[in-house]
Each structure stands twice: as C-alpha cells, then as structure tokens.
Design an enzyme around this catalytic site. Sequence first.
Site, short mmCIF file in Angstrom:
data_model
loop_
_atom_site.label_atom_id
_atom_site.label_comp_id
_atom_site.label_asym_id
_atom_site.label_seq_id
_atom_site.Cartn_x
_atom_site.Cartn_y
_atom_site.Cartn_z
CG HIS A 24 -0.71 -0.50 2.44
ND1 HIS A 24 0.17 0.14 3.24
CD2 HIS A 24 -1.11 -1.57 3.14
CE1 HIS A 24 0.29 -0.50 4.37
NE2 HIS A 24 -0.46 -1.55 4.34
CG HIS A 78 -0.90 -5.98 13.66
ND1 HIS A 78 -1.91 -5.05 13.77
CD2 HIS A 78 -0.08 -5.52 12.66
CE1 HIS A 78 -1.70 -4.08 12.88
NE2 HIS A 78 -0.62 -4.35 12.19
CD GLU A 80 -1.65 -3.45 8.20
OE1 GLU A 80 -0.79 -3.26 9.07
OE2 GLU A 80 -1.73 -2.76 7.17
CG ASP A 82 0.31 -7.41 7.12
OD1 ASP A 82 -0.65 -7.09 7.83
OD2 ASP A 82 1.42 -6.86 7.19
CG HIS A 144 1.55 -0.40 11.58
ND1 HIS A 144 0.95 -1.22 10.65
CD2 HIS A 144 1.45 0.85 11.08
CE1 HIS A 144 0.54 -0.53 9.62
NE2 HIS A 144 0.83 0.72 9.84
CG ASP A 163 3.51 -4.74 11.67
OD1 ASP A 163 3.73 -5.66 10.88
OD2 ASP A 163 2.48 -4.04 11.63
CE1 TYR A 191 7.30 -3.77 7.67
CE2 TYR A 191 7.62 -2.77 9.82
CZ TYR A 191 6.85 -3.52 8.95
OH TYR A 191 5.61 -3.98 9.34
CG HIS A 222 6.35 -7.93 7.88
ND1 HIS A 222 5.57 -8.43 6.87
CD2 HIS A 222 5.56 -7.09 8.60
CE1 HIS A 222 4.36 -7.92 6.97
NE2 HIS A 222 4.32 -7.11 8.02
FE1 FEO Z 1 0.73 -3.62 10.47
FE2 FEO Z 1 2.52 -6.14 9.02
O1 FEO Z 1 0.98 -5.20 9.52
#
Ligand code: FEO
Length: 393
Positions: A24, A78, A80, A82, A144, A163, A191, A222
Amino acid sequence: MEAVLIKENIYWVGVLDWNLRDFHGYSTSLGGTYNAYLILDEKITLIDNVYAPFAEEMIERIKSVIDPSKIEVIISNHSEPDHSGSIHAVLKYAPNAKIYASGPSGVRSMMGTYHDIEVLPVKTNDIVNIGKRDLKFIQTPLVHWPDNMVTYSAYDKILFSNDMLGQHIASFERYDEDFAIEFLLSELRNYYANIVLPYGVQTQKALAIVKQLDIELIAPSHGIIWKKYIKEAIDLYDKMSKYEKENKAVVLYDSMWGSTEKMALEVAESFSNAGIKTLVRHVRKSPNSDLIVDLMDAKYIAVGSPTLNNGIMPSLASFLCYMKGLNPRKLNFFVFGSYGWSGQGTEIADKELEDMGYTRIIEPLRIQYSPKSEQINLMKENIAMALKEFATK
Ligand code: FEO
C-alpha cells in the site's frame, strides 16, 4: 512447502511473497514475508498467520509438522490482514481453537474484519499457559495499529514481535546471521520509515519493556529473525524512534522544462557549501517510500515545484501527502520554483509544509521563466544568509 524449525518445537510456517512490490504505497523491491510461528506444546499454538492469498501455502507448511486440526490456540498479535487474513482458513481445520488478541482494540478489529469468530481479549502481562510454556502478552499500541501486541515465551527466550523490528525481505534464510548487518539495518530503516515512523513515542514505550526481557531470538512477522544482531537492531530502533537528526538536507523537486531543476541543483549546492550533507531527489524518479527514508533523519527539506495549471506538480502533491501521513518530525523547510505566469506552485507547497508544522527557513523563492545567472547568484546568497542566521538560532 515445509515448516522450518527455529527452536526446539517451534517452527516457522510463514510464506515468502517474492513478487511483493507495493505494500500500500511502500515500494518493496526485495519482496516480503508474512511470518507465522507454530509451537508444539500440550496445546498446539499458532502465532499470527498470513495474508489470505497465501493461506494454503501456510497450511501446507503446518501440515508438514502436524495435523492443523490439532491447533488449540491462535494468537493474533495484530489484526492487519497481512497477519490475520488466513484466520478462516485455519478455523476450517481447527474450529474450536481459542483466538486471543489485545483487548479491546484487537478483538474489535478481528471481529469487525472477519465476522462470525470469537476472540478473547488479553492485555499486558496476561499469560496463556500452553503446557510447558507461559505465553505472556505485552500490548504495544500503535506499533503499528492500536491493537498491536507482542508475545513473549520466557521458556524459549523468544519474543514474537509482529511488525516491530520487521523488514520487507523475501528470503529462504531465516536468521540475521546469514546477511551482512549493514544490509539488514538498511532494510530495518526502510521498514521503520514507511510503517512505524509516525509512532516514535509509542515505539519508545515498547522498547523500554522489551529491553527488560531476557531474549535470545526476536521473531517478527516480516523478514528475518534477529539472533546475532539483536542489540544493533534495538539500538537503531531506539535512535529512529527518538527522531534523531543529522546535519542533512534533502532537496526534492519536479521540473517541467528544466528551470526548477536548475534551481534545485543550485539550492543543493548552497546547502552543501554551508557544510550540510545534501541529497538531491527528483520526485518522479524515486518512489515516495525511498524519499521518506532519505528524509527521516534530515534537518532540512527544500521543495522545488513549478506551477502546473495553477497548482503544484502531481508528483509533489503525492509525496507531500505520503509525507504528511508519516510525519517525519523536526524539519526546517523552504520552497522554490520556476513559473510562467500565475506562479502559485511555490505558495501552495509552502503552505502544505507550514500546515505540517515545520519551521520555515526563508520565504518561498520563485523565478519567472528560466533563471538568469544573476538571479541564481542572488538566490544562493539569500539561502546562504538564511542558513547562517538559522544555524545561530
Ligand atoms: Fe501492520 Fe505487518 O501489519
């Protein structure tokens, strides 16, 4: 697809997204990973999951170790997508698994996004026992999203940091020791600048807690797992989240027929002549996400825009919008540009930067048509004087 053992009875069951190029708006030239971790204890536990299109790949990795129907506990650090997008794919195998997320925001977000699931709230210092292991939760709001938390296993000395301390790298190597530290810290910076930058205060709070833990591995959701360079990674996060600055300027510009570009190069030389490390960036030739990395530790930004149809260049508008969201702090700015007749471009860019709360070094400098050498000389004198005055403030 096979799971990767990372510690006794703990497996990486994430996925590699080799073709991820745009997260994004964050340009990810090295692809990405969505890490999920499977713990084999009395209660089989899954920590985080993966972006929905990769659900089957994750399930296949889980199946290489156990029958997924045996999963009893799902931790969602989290919400989100992903890290949570495959929740229904997991529940298809293990419909009675208990899902834990931070309360209230993680629970709200999970249930609001995925519907028809039950999510149990946990808060900082809550523990879920899964057998030999007590999994302890620490809420890290806004590192995040409001719901972020991390999970700590003292038994393994592992922090599952989601994250926090992540990087967008697709690779079969799972540990930091397989890479040059300079490369990893550079990716950690990329990042942080594009994902966590607005939340320095919250990151400082999270780091203060993390520093108290006895940690051998930090396993983010990640990128690679921190093992050898934990201290270096935390030190860099500490520095970035304090918004530490260098004596550095970034000259950002767009140009239609070369006049604003000519000004940009002279502006940059003025900064350099003042002993300031200076970068020059044509905004249409660099992704916004690279520009924000350049800017993160800079003290000065100079923005050059011609006037296009009574406005600023769309490329600059896009970057200023991206920058406003990420909000690199403590910047001093000025705006310059060439124009043909109406000339509002510089004023508009100047107002944008003022509205972001930055400090103006000098009023906008604009030159009609192509700059003459005497105009350039005057501009450089004005900048040199302003920088000198500014440095004494
Ligand atoms: Fe805030 Fe990797 O998602």
